[in-house]
Motif scaffolding. Structure first.
Motif, PDB file in Angstrom:
ATOM      1  N   SER A  36       0.848  -1.191   0.000  1.00 55.31           N
ATOM      2  CA  SER A  36       0.000   0.000   0.000  1.00 55.31           C
ATOM      3  C   SER A  36       0.882   1.239   0.000  1.00 55.31           C
ATOM      4  N   TRP A  38       0.732   5.796   0.293  1.00 56.15           N
ATOM      5  CA  TRP A  38       0.100   7.093   0.475  1.00 56.15           C
ATOM      6  C   TRP A  38       1.057   8.147  -0.053  1.00 56.15           C
ATOM      7  N   TYR A  40       2.027  11.970   0.655  1.00 57.52           N
ATOM      8  CA  TYR A  40       1.876  13.036   1.647  1.00 57.52           C
ATOM      9  C   TYR A  40       2.328  14.338   1.004  1.00 57.52           C
ATOM     10  N   TYR A  63      -3.031  14.008   2.762  1.00 60.37           N
ATOM     11  CA  TYR A  63      -2.654  12.617   2.565  1.00 60.37           C
ATOM     12  C   TYR A  63      -3.532  12.051   1.455  1.00 60.37           C
ATOM     13  N   LYS A  65      -4.434   8.557  -0.303  1.00 56.17           N
ATOM     14  CA  LYS A  65      -4.312   7.095  -0.275  1.00 56.17           C
ATOM     15  C   LYS A  65      -4.430   6.571  -1.696  1.00 56.17           C
ATOM     16  N   GLU A  67      -4.926   3.661  -4.506  1.00 62.12           N
ATOM     17  CA  GLU A  67      -5.704   2.437  -4.679  1.00 62.12           C
ATOM     18  C   GLU A  67      -4.881   1.419  -5.468  1.00 62.12           C
ATOM     19  N   TYR A  98       3.770   0.827   3.002  1.00 64.44           N
ATOM     20  CA  TYR A  98       3.554  -0.255   3.950  1.00 64.44           C
ATOM     21  C   TYR A  98       3.872  -1.574   3.267  1.00 64.44           C
TER      22      TYR A  98
END
Length: 105
Positions: A36, A38, A40, A63, A65, A67, A98
């Protein structure tokens, strides 16, 4: 002023690339093994784009996220379509990555 719109983006070139005539910025990062991501963004104080990102004009943070559709192979990517008058200069960015999750979380 409008708001920033998100598109899938392109996997190349890597890094942060502003369109030649402005209006969009593409972000791409190779991240093998990362499940995953993000993006920032940190705007400087009094940046005119704060309202377009829905953040405080006093050095706002946003932030984004990503997909699964924002990933090609090991590369995460996203394109921000900027409203008229939004100058991306001075905006700092960082990736938050992550690892892949297994059945134990």
């Amino acid at each position: 002023p409008g708001s920033v719109q998100l598109q899938r983006g392109e996997a190349k070139p890597k890094g942060c690339t502003e369109a030649p005539k402005g209006g969009s910025v593409n972000f791409a990062l190779d991240a093998p093994g990362r499940g995953s991501a993000w993006l920032y963004l940190q705007l400087p104080s009094d940046h005119e784009g704060a309202s377009a990102l829905g953040v405080s004009s006093q050095g706002g943070e946003a932030y984004v996220k990503l997909e699964p559709s924002n990933k090609s192979g090991d590369t995460w990517h996203v394109k921000l379509i900027l409203p008229s008058g939004f100058d991306p200069k001075g905006v700092k960015y960082m990736w938050i990555l992550y690892p892949k999750l297994d059945q134990n979380g």
